[in-house]
Design a protein around this motif. Structure first.
Motif, PDB file in Angstrom:
ATOM      1  N   ALA A 180      57.559 -51.079  29.958  1.00 41.59           N
ATOM      2  CA  ALA A 180      58.114 -50.957  28.609  1.00 41.59           C
ATOM      3  C   ALA A 180      58.458 -49.517  28.269  1.00 41.59           C
ATOM      4  O   ALA A 180      59.456 -49.251  27.591  1.00 41.59           O
ATOM      5  CB  ALA A 180      57.119 -51.523  27.587  1.00 41.59           C
ATOM      6  N   LEU A 181      57.632 -48.560  28.740  1.00 42.59           N
ATOM      7  CA  LEU A 181      57.918 -47.159  28.444  1.00 42.59           C
ATOM      8  C   LEU A 181      59.223 -46.709  29.085  1.00 42.59           C
ATOM      9  O   LEU A 181      59.948 -45.885  28.526  1.00 42.59           O
ATOM     10  CB  LEU A 181      56.762 -46.278  28.919  1.00 42.59           C
ATOM     11  N   GLY A 182      59.514 -47.246  30.270  1.00 39.49           N
ATOM     12  CA  GLY A 182      60.795 -46.923  30.884  1.00 39.49           C
ATOM     13  C   GLY A 182      61.940 -47.645  30.209  1.00 39.49           C
ATOM     14  O   GLY A 182      63.005 -47.066  29.957  1.00 39.49           O
ATOM     15  N   LEU A 200      72.863 -41.419  32.585  1.00 42.53           N
ATOM     16  CA  LEU A 200      71.763 -41.028  33.470  1.00 42.53           C
ATOM     17  C   LEU A 200      70.416 -41.473  32.898  1.00 42.53           C
ATOM     18  O   LEU A 200      69.526 -41.914  33.642  1.00 42.53           O
ATOM     19  CB  LEU A 200      71.753 -39.511  33.667  1.00 42.53           C
ATOM     20  N   LEU A 201      70.278 -41.377  31.565  1.00 41.09           N
ATOM     21  CA  LEU A 201      69.047 -41.813  30.924  1.00 41.09           C
ATOM     22  C   LEU A 201      68.831 -43.308  31.145  1.00 41.09           C
ATOM     23  O   LEU A 201      67.720 -43.757  31.455  1.00 41.09           O
ATOM     24  CB  LEU A 201      69.100 -41.488  29.428  1.00 41.09           C
ATOM     25  N   SER A 202      69.897 -44.086  31.016  1.00 44.24           N
ATOM     26  CA  SER A 202      69.793 -45.529  31.233  1.00 44.24           C
ATOM     27  C   SER A 202      69.451 -45.841  32.685  1.00 44.24           C
ATOM     28  O   SER A 202      68.587 -46.689  32.964  1.00 44.24           O
ATOM     29  CB  SER A 202      71.114 -46.217  30.847  1.00 44.24           C
ATOM     30  N   LEU A 214      65.393 -47.334  36.960  1.00 40.06           N
ATOM     31  CA  LEU A 214      64.616 -46.960  38.137  1.00 40.06           C
ATOM     32  C   LEU A 214      63.124 -46.934  37.813  1.00 40.06           C
ATOM     33  O   LEU A 214      62.286 -47.367  38.618  1.00 40.06           O
ATOM     34  CB  LEU A 214      65.069 -45.592  38.647  1.00 40.06           C
ATOM     35  N   ALA A 215      62.787 -46.438  36.628  1.00 41.74           N
ATOM     36  CA  ALA A 215      61.382 -46.394  36.226  1.00 41.74           C
ATOM     37  C   ALA A 215      60.791 -47.800  36.153  1.00 41.74           C
ATOM     38  O   ALA A 215      59.650 -48.036  36.560  1.00 41.74           O
ATOM     39  CB  ALA A 215      61.253 -45.693  34.871  1.00 41.74           C
TER      40      ALA A 215
END
Length: 392
Positions: free
Chosen positions: A147-149, A253-255, A260-261
């Motif tokens: 969830a944090l990612g 990039l954030l998405s 990936l996280a």
């Protein structure tokens, strides 16, 4: 009777855990969304970035400080009720922020959203303890930890697709609508009446003195690691711009980093379920790798930023689900305590991160602040090892 015990226990596991994970995603989104929209919010409300950093710190601090009360409340409320309240409150928080015309409204809304966010991890711990068999707990916890990612995925998409054309208020309102969706899935998280997680609130904690020391070390490690990685997540767009990366590209990039996280959390959970006793070592290794990523971000070069951000997102935050699974094993029958322990550590660090990173950036530049975050991550990895040794 015993032949049917495991299927009954595991029935509906993945829908229930997914519903809890989606709720955890939207309830933490307000902090990340304000971070992603820092520049336009600061210009519109005529406040400094340091003020917005303090507002984000208030959100995370409210979660950490409200966690002891939320732990007791989550132990009494039905799990679907706790998660529904948290999702509706997150939507209301985002809507209030989208309508804010003064910094005081922003602070009040984020404080309220942070308090209700504290309900989620204890409730999710109950779901995992009640439904997940032993050999699936790390994977189930990894899904909740994802969830944090995933929470950074939402503002990343809004920065890329909504913010440029419609402004930050419309983007924040869109996030409020998204936050409503998990409430429809909350009924899937019902916990059987005979579940071990439904232990009497206030019952004696079975953890012995050694377990208590381990929990304290792990909580501090989680706080330090979260402080560094949360700062990068919160100021991702700003740091990317410092490294010479355009805003729209930074949003994409954030998405991608968020995706990936999520993948790393699930993979780590699935692999460590084969040998759960190695979880503390894996947690420490991932924390150290995340610290290395933060050091790369400090170089301020586009390529170094890309590699460093990927490491910080994937490895630096990939241990949260493993920590939840490990603490659940350490505290049998008190799953809400396990969620509380992880939550206090992670959100205490997250509370410090925005304000501290903003202050360090003003004093030493973005590179110096990222380097300090890397140092905190390295200390966190050492404390994770010490905690594991104390537990043994």
């Amino acid at each position: 009777m015993t032949a049917f015990a495991l299927p009954a226990r595991a029935a509906g596991l993945w829908p229930a855990v997914t519903a809890a994970a989606l709720t955890a995603t939207v309830t933490v989104t307000p902090g990340f969304t304000v971070g992603a929209f820092t520049a336009p919010i600061a210009a519109d409300l005529r406040v400094s970035r340091l003020t917005l950093g303090l507002a984000m710190s208030v959100f995370y601090a409210a979660t950490a400080l409200g966690s002891p009360f939320a732990k007791r409340l989550a132990a009494r409320l039905p799990v679907p009720t706790a998660l529904t309240v948290a999702a509706l409150a997150a939507s209301a928080t985002l809507l209030a922020v989208s309508l804010a015309t003064h910094a005081a409204v922003l602070f009040a809304a984020l404080a309220a959203g942070g308090l209700t966010n504290a309900l989620v991890q204890p409730a999710a711990g109950r779901v995992i303890a009640a439904r997940a068999p032993e050999h699936r707990r790390s994977l189930a916890s990894g899904l909740v930890g994802a969830a944090l990612g995933a929470a950074t995925l939402i503002p990343g998409m809004l920065v890329a697709f909504v913010l440029p054309a419609h402004g930050w208020r419309a983007a924040m309102a869109a996030a409020a609508v998204i936050a409503l969706l998990p409430a429809a899935l909350a009924p899937l998280t019902r916990v059987p009446a005979a579940a071990p997680a439904a232990a009497r609130p206030g019952a004696p904690d079975p953890a012995n003195a050694g377990a208590g020391r381990t929990l304290r070390l792990w909580a501090v490690a989680a706080a330090l690691s979260a402080a560094g990685n949360n700062a990068v997540a919160t100021y991702f767009v700003t740091l990317a711009g410092h490294a010479g990366i355009a805003g729209a590209v930074a949003g994409n990039l954030l998405s991608l980093s968020a995706l990936l996280a999520i993948a790393v959390r699930l993979a780590a959970g699935g692999l460590t379920d084969r040998a759960p006793r190695h979880n503390p070592a894996v947690i420490a290794a991932m924390g150290a790798a995340g610290a290395a990523g933060l050091a790369l971000v400090a170089l301020g070069h586009p390529a170094a930023f890309l590699v460093g951000a990927v490491l910080a997102f994937s490895a630096g935050w990939g241990w949260t689900g493993l920590l939840l699974a490990t603490v659940i094993r350490l505290l049998p029958g008190r799953a809400e305590n396990a969620g509380h322990t992880v939550q206090v550590g992670v959100f205490s660090g997250a509370a410090v991160a925005p304000f501290a990173f903003g202050a360090l950036s003003d004093a030493f530049g973005a590179d110096g602040a990222a380097l300090a975050a890397a140092g905190a991550g390295l200390v966190a990895a050492v404390l994770a090892v010490l905690g594991a040794r104390t537990g043994r």
